[in-house]
Each structure stands twice: as structure tokens, then as C-alpha cells.
Design an enzyme around this catalytic site. Structure first.
Site, PDB file in Angstrom:
ATOM      1  N   HIS A 123      -3.560   7.144   2.557  1.00  0.00           N
ATOM      2  CA  HIS A 123      -3.928   5.853   1.996  1.00  0.00           C
ATOM      3  C   HIS A 123      -5.356   5.508   2.410  1.00  0.00           C
ATOM      4  O   HIS A 123      -5.792   5.847   3.513  1.00  0.00           O
ATOM      5  CB  HIS A 123      -2.933   4.778   2.473  1.00  0.00           C
ATOM      6  CG  HIS A 123      -3.350   3.421   2.048  1.00  0.00           C
ATOM      7  ND1 HIS A 123      -3.640   3.139   0.743  1.00  0.00           N
ATOM      8  CD2 HIS A 123      -3.564   2.266   2.746  1.00  0.00           C
ATOM      9  CE1 HIS A 123      -4.003   1.874   0.650  1.00  0.00           C
ATOM     10  NE2 HIS A 123      -3.969   1.327   1.853  1.00  0.00           N
ATOM     11  N   CYS A 165       0.811  -1.230   0.000  1.00  0.00           N
ATOM     12  CA  CYS A 165       0.000   0.000   0.000  1.00  0.00           C
ATOM     13  C   CYS A 165       0.843   1.278   0.000  1.00  0.00           C
ATOM     14  O   CYS A 165       0.343   2.357  -0.314  1.00  0.00           O
ATOM     15  CB  CYS A 165      -0.969  -0.001   1.173  1.00  0.00           C
ATOM     16  SG  CYS A 165      -2.150  -1.348   1.030  1.00  0.00           S
ATOM     17  N   ASN A 176     -10.314   0.100  -0.814  1.00  0.00           N
ATOM     18  CA  ASN A 176      -8.859   0.202  -0.688  1.00  0.00           C
ATOM     19  C   ASN A 176      -8.184  -0.341  -1.953  1.00  0.00           C
ATOM     20  O   ASN A 176      -8.182  -1.547  -2.185  1.00  0.00           O
ATOM     21  CB  ASN A 176      -8.443  -0.612   0.550  1.00  0.00           C
ATOM     22  CG  ASN A 176      -6.952  -0.678   0.763  1.00  0.00           C
ATOM     23  OD1 ASN A 176      -6.163  -0.163  -0.023  1.00  0.00           O
ATOM     24  ND2 ASN A 176      -6.550  -1.341   1.840  1.00  0.00           N
TER      25      ASN A 176
HETATM   26  O1  UT7 Z   1      -4.266  -1.486   3.290  1.00  0.00           O
HETATM   27  C1  UT7 Z   1      -3.228  -1.929   4.068  1.00  0.00           C
HETATM   28  C2  UT7 Z   1      -3.378  -1.621   5.489  1.00  0.00           C
HETATM   29  N1  UT7 Z   1      -4.599  -2.163   6.012  1.00  0.00           N
HETATM   30  C3  UT7 Z   1      -5.175  -1.569   7.011  1.00  0.00           C
HETATM   31  O2  UT7 Z   1      -4.724  -0.557   7.437  1.00  0.00           O
HETATM   32  C4  UT7 Z   1      -6.404  -2.209   7.621  1.00  0.00           C
HETATM   33  C5  UT7 Z   1      -6.359  -2.064   9.124  1.00  0.00           C
HETATM   34  N2  UT7 Z   1      -7.414  -2.765   9.812  1.00  0.00           N
HETATM   35  C6  UT7 Z   1      -8.727  -2.450   9.701  1.00  0.00           C
HETATM   36  O3  UT7 Z   1      -9.101  -1.602   8.929  1.00  0.00           O
HETATM   37  C7  UT7 Z   1      -9.703  -3.141  10.600  1.00  0.00           C
HETATM   38  O4  UT7 Z   1      -8.981  -3.913  11.552  1.00  0.00           O
HETATM   39  C8  UT7 Z   1     -10.715  -4.061   9.871  1.00  0.00           C
HETATM   40  C9  UT7 Z   1     -11.716  -3.207   9.072  1.00  0.00           C
HETATM   41  C10 UT7 Z   1     -10.023  -5.014   8.939  1.00  0.00           C
HETATM   42  C11 UT7 Z   1     -11.532  -4.855  10.888  1.00  0.00           C
HETATM   43  O5  UT7 Z   1     -12.190  -3.976  11.768  1.00  0.00           O
HETATM   44  P1  UT7 Z   1     -12.025  -4.097  13.353  1.00  0.00           P
HETATM   45  O6  UT7 Z   1     -12.896  -3.088  13.911  1.00  0.00           O
HETATM   46  O7  UT7 Z   1     -10.577  -4.039  13.693  1.00  0.00           O
HETATM   47  O8  UT7 Z   1     -12.603  -5.532  13.627  1.00  0.00           O
HETATM   48  P2  UT7 Z   1     -11.888  -6.798  14.272  1.00  0.00           P
HETATM   49  O9  UT7 Z   1     -11.007  -7.454  13.271  1.00  0.00           O
HETATM   50  O10 UT7 Z   1     -11.305  -6.452  15.601  1.00  0.00           O
HETATM   51  O11 UT7 Z   1     -13.140  -7.705  14.522  1.00  0.00           O
HETATM   52  C12 UT7 Z   1     -14.210  -7.305  15.417  1.00  0.00           C
HETATM   53  C13 UT7 Z   1     -15.383  -8.243  15.188  1.00  0.00           C
HETATM   54  C14 UT7 Z   1     -14.962  -9.719  15.184  1.00  0.00           C
HETATM   55  O12 UT7 Z   1     -16.013 -10.468  15.761  1.00  0.00           O
HETATM   56  P3  UT7 Z   1     -15.911 -10.971  17.295  1.00  0.00           P
HETATM   57  O13 UT7 Z   1     -14.660 -11.791  17.380  1.00  0.00           O
HETATM   58  O14 UT7 Z   1     -15.832  -9.717  18.119  1.00  0.00           O
HETATM   59  O15 UT7 Z   1     -17.168 -11.738  17.477  1.00  0.00           O
HETATM   60  C15 UT7 Z   1     -14.884 -10.043  13.718  1.00  0.00           C
HETATM   61  O16 UT7 Z   1     -15.096 -11.403  13.437  1.00  0.00           O
HETATM   62  O17 UT7 Z   1     -15.970  -7.989  13.906  1.00  0.00           O
HETATM   63  C16 UT7 Z   1     -16.010  -9.199  13.168  1.00  0.00           C
HETATM   64  N3  UT7 Z   1     -15.873  -8.884  11.746  1.00  0.00           N
HETATM   65  C17 UT7 Z   1     -16.926  -8.631  10.965  1.00  0.00           C
HETATM   66  N4  UT7 Z   1     -18.237  -8.605  11.200  1.00  0.00           N
HETATM   67  C18 UT7 Z   1     -19.043  -8.319  10.179  1.00  0.00           C
HETATM   68  C19 UT7 Z   1     -14.728  -8.764  11.014  1.00  0.00           C
HETATM   69  N5  UT7 Z   1     -15.018  -8.448   9.744  1.00  0.00           N
HETATM   70  C20 UT7 Z   1     -16.378  -8.371   9.682  1.00  0.00           C
HETATM   71  C21 UT7 Z   1     -17.288  -8.083   8.646  1.00  0.00           C
HETATM   72  N6  UT7 Z   1     -18.597  -8.062   8.943  1.00  0.00           N
HETATM   73  N7  UT7 Z   1     -16.880  -7.802   7.398  1.00  0.00           N
END
Ligand code: UT7
Length: 336
Positions: free
Chosen positions: A262, A114, A292
Site C-alpha cells: 500500500h 486502504c 496515497n
Molecule cells: O493510508 C492509510 C494508512 N496511513 C498511514 O499509514 C500513514 C501513517 N503515518 C504517516 O505516514 C506519518 O505519521 C505522517 C506522514 C502522517 C506524519 O509524519 P511523522 O513523521 O509521523 O510526523 P508527526 O505526525 O510525528 O509530526 C512531526 C512534526 C510535528 O511537529 P512538532 O510537533 O514536532 O513541532 C508535526 O506538526 O511534523 C509536523 N508536521 C508537518 N510539518 C510540515 C506534520 N505534518 C507536516 C507537514 N509539513 N505536512
């Protein structure tokens, strides 16, 4: 007088297919609200059967040439940043080279995920500063959609990615005090976090074959990310490198007219702006429409801003990225 790289032209191209959050809910256990609230994304663009990374890159390149009033024969070198190469080898830049009929000028792919566009910009700028190259085409091009796990298992990664390419044409100009051009670029990496956001296969380190049934069953050919870990690093590293870059150019935050970040997650960009106390109206995002596009994200933002009048000659634009590797980088450019 020393030389500097002016951005003489910009262009962009995205997937033809609009993929809404509602469509995502048909494939995986997610909701429109979750995606929009956690990422800021409402829809993204994915390619159709008529498109591939190099066709996106070629369309963006042709627009950049037109904006610059130049022809393909005026380009001395092509640098293309991507994490989603069209084939294993040669690089996507070679297929772009073919499409635009670039004669026998050199081209090369750069893999810094990225942050790839800023890495390529730094190298293009260095070629120009030496005086060896007059015009360098710098492209960021990605097609993520053909490599994503659209089941619930892949939902954290899949919902954020879009397909798109952006191109900029760098041209050598004399480095005048208030003149246009790239003023400063800083790039960093930390390979110790390489496995926190990666696609493991196909891998030349895997024996005896790069990909096999077991690797496919384990979904090693899809990207995997430790989302929160990446998020935390992004919101720390982006402000750091942005300030380091402005400092290198003896500039202050207030001097900057437009901040481009980004486009991985709107919450990351809001957190970065908040930490630096950057007013909302100075930040431009397009993640709600495009998702993205990795190395394509920043040059697409530049192309949009230069076309709709948000960037005027003489203004200062700051570009900052964070991504897999980990990599992070920032540039400050005087437009014109
Ligand atoms: O481009 C290169 C660099 N990339 C980035 O900078 C991305 C950085 N990370 C992020 O943007 C975020 O971490 C994500 C958008 C990928 C995920 O969001 P988050 O708020 O950090 O969620 P999480 O991974 O901590 O997950 C929280 C909950 C989990 O469920 P439980 O374990 O709390 O029951 C996940 O399974 O949200 C769940 N979850 C979803 N639920 C519905 C993860 N993805 C989804 C989804 N829909 N698409």
C-alpha cells in the site's frame, strides 16, 4: 477440478491535475523537503471538474476489459472498494454500473479503507471459487482531494493523499499446480482503533442532524489521523500478514518476484522491506508520483506493473495493505 481466480485484465486512472509539493506550500505551513523526506511524495494527482470517483473507476474498468479481450456483458458482478463514496447512498459502484452500462448485474461497495481492494479481491475470489460467478470486476476507487483540510491544521493528512482508481477483472480458471491465479488472501481488522484514523462526519449517529455548523467548525468532515500510531502498526502488521499469507500458500519470501505494498508512506514500505530483508529491486512504488490513493493504490500498481512488463506470466506477486479500521491484508497471486 477446483476453481481459482485469474487476473485477466487490469486498468487504472488518476486525477488530471498534478499537485506538487511546491503547490502545497502555498496553502499551509509546510516545505517541499518535509513532505518528500517524511513521506517520499513529490507530487500527487487530484481530479479536475470533469472527473469523479465513478469516471475514474469506469476508465480503469474499460482498460481492464480491453486487456482481457472482454466486454461489459461478460462481467457477472461488480465489487468496488472505497472510503470516499461519490454520494452518501447508493454506492459508487452504482454510478460505475451506469457509466459502463452494466445491464442488471449486481454491484456493491465495500468499505475497508486502504485494505479495501484486498478485501474485495477475497470476496470476488470466493464468488469465483463457488462456481456461481465466472467473471468478477474488482475495483478500488478514491477521490480524497474534495474532502481534505488544506490549511496548516490538516497538513499531516492532506499532503499524503491522491485521487485514483484501479480495476482488475477476475476470471474463473481451473486451479492447476503451477497455473495462474489468486493463491491465497488473508484479511484482518481491529475496530478498537477505528478512531485513530477516521472522518467522523457527516454521521448518522449525530443528533439531530448528521452535520451542522458546530461539526463543520470543529472540522469533523475532514480526516484525522494519529500518524505515528498508525505508522507503527503498519510496519508491524504488514510483515505479519504478508508472511501469514505466503505460509498459507506454502511459499517462501524468496519465491516472490514482485512485492507491492500500500502506498501511504514510502518510509513504511522501506521499513517493511527492511524487516523482511526484501531486496529493493523486488519492490515497486508509485507514491512519489501519485501519493496515497487508498483502495486504488494496489490495483493501480498492478496495472502499471502488468503494462510495463515488470510482471511476466508465471511470476509471483505479493500485495499487502494496511489502513483505517484498522484493517490489514495480503494476497499472493501467480501472474498469467
Ligand atoms: O493510508 C492509510 C494508512 N496511513 C498511514 O499509514 C500513514 C501513517 N503515518 C504517516 O505516514 C506519518 O505519521 C505522517 C506522514 C502522517 C506524519 O509524519 P511523522 O513523521 O509521523 O510526523 P508527526 O505526525 O510525528 O509530526 C512531526 C512534526 C510535528 O511537529 P512538532 O510537533 O514536532 O513541532 C508535526 O506538526 O511534523 C509536523 N508536521 C508537518 N510539518 C510540515 C506534520 N505534518 C507536516 C507537514 N509539513 N505536512
Amino acid at each position: 477440478m477446483p476453481l481459482r481466480s485469474r487476473i485477466a485484465g487490469t486498468g487504472m486512472s488518476v486525477g488530471n491535475r498534478v499537485v506538487t509539493n511546491a503547490e502545497m506550500t502555498q496553502w499551509m505551513d509546510t516545505s517541499e523537503e518535509w513532505i518528500e523526506q517524511r513521506t517520499g511524495i513529490k507530487e500527487r494527482r487530484w481530479i479536475d471538474e470533469t472527473q469523479r470517483p465513478s469516471t475514474l473507476a469506469a476508465e480503469a474498468t474499460n482498460q481492464a476489459l480491453e486487456q482481457a479481450g472482454l466486454e461489459v456483458g461478460d462481467i457477472d458482478c461488480i465489487l468496488l472498494a472505497t472510503l470516499s463514496g461519490e454520494h452518501d447512498f447508493p454506492g459508487t459502484s452504482f454510478f460505475l454500473h451506469e457509466l459502463i452500462d452494466a445491464g442488471d448485474i449486481p454491484c456493491v461497495d465495500l468499505r475497508a479503507q486502504c485494505s479495501g481492494f484486498l478485501y474485495a479481491l477475497q470476496m470476488g475470489d470466493a464468488l469465483i471459487q463457488t462456481g456461481s460467478h465466472k467473471r468478477v470486476l474488482v475495483v478500488g476507487a478514491e477521490v480524497h482531494s474534495t474532502g481534505l483540510d488544506i490549511s496548516t491544521e490538516g497538513r499531516d493528512v492532506t499532503v499524503i493523499f491522491g485521487d485514483g482508481a484501479g480495476a482488475t477483472l477476475l476470471e474463473a480458471v481451473e486451479a492447476e499446480a503451477d497455473g495462474p491465479g489468486v493463491l491465497q488472501i488473508r484479511c484482518h481488522a481491529q475496530g478498537k482503533h477505528a478512531r485513530r484514523l477516521w472522518t467522523e462526519g457527516p454521521s448518522s449517529a449525530r443528533h439531530p442532524h448528521r452535520i451542522d455548523e458546530q461539526a463543520l467548525a470543529e472540522k469533523k468532515h475532514f480526516p484525522h489521523m494519529e500518524g505515528r500510531f498508525v505508522f507503527k502498526h503498519a510496519v508491524t502488521r504488514m510483515p505479519e500478514v504478508l508472511l501469514e499469507t505466503l505460509g498459507g500458500a506454502s511459499l517462501e519470501l524468496d519465491d516472490v518476484d514482485l512485492f507491492l505494498f500500500h502506498q501511504a508512506n514510502l518510509r513504511i514500505n522501506e521499513a517493511v522491506a527492511q524487516r523482511l530483508e526484501i531486496p529493493k529491486e523486488k519492490v515497486r512504488n508509485n507514491i512519489e508520483r501519485l501519493g496515497n490513493c487508498s483502495a486504488g493504490a494496489l490495483p493501480i500498481l498492478l496495472a502499471e506493473a502488468s503494462r510495463d512488463g515488470s510482471l511476466q506470466p508465471g511470476q509471483l506477486v505479493s500485495l499487502t495493505a494496511f489502513g483505517s479500521g484498522f484493517t490489514w491484508a495480503s494476497a499472493v497471486v501467480r501472474w498469467g
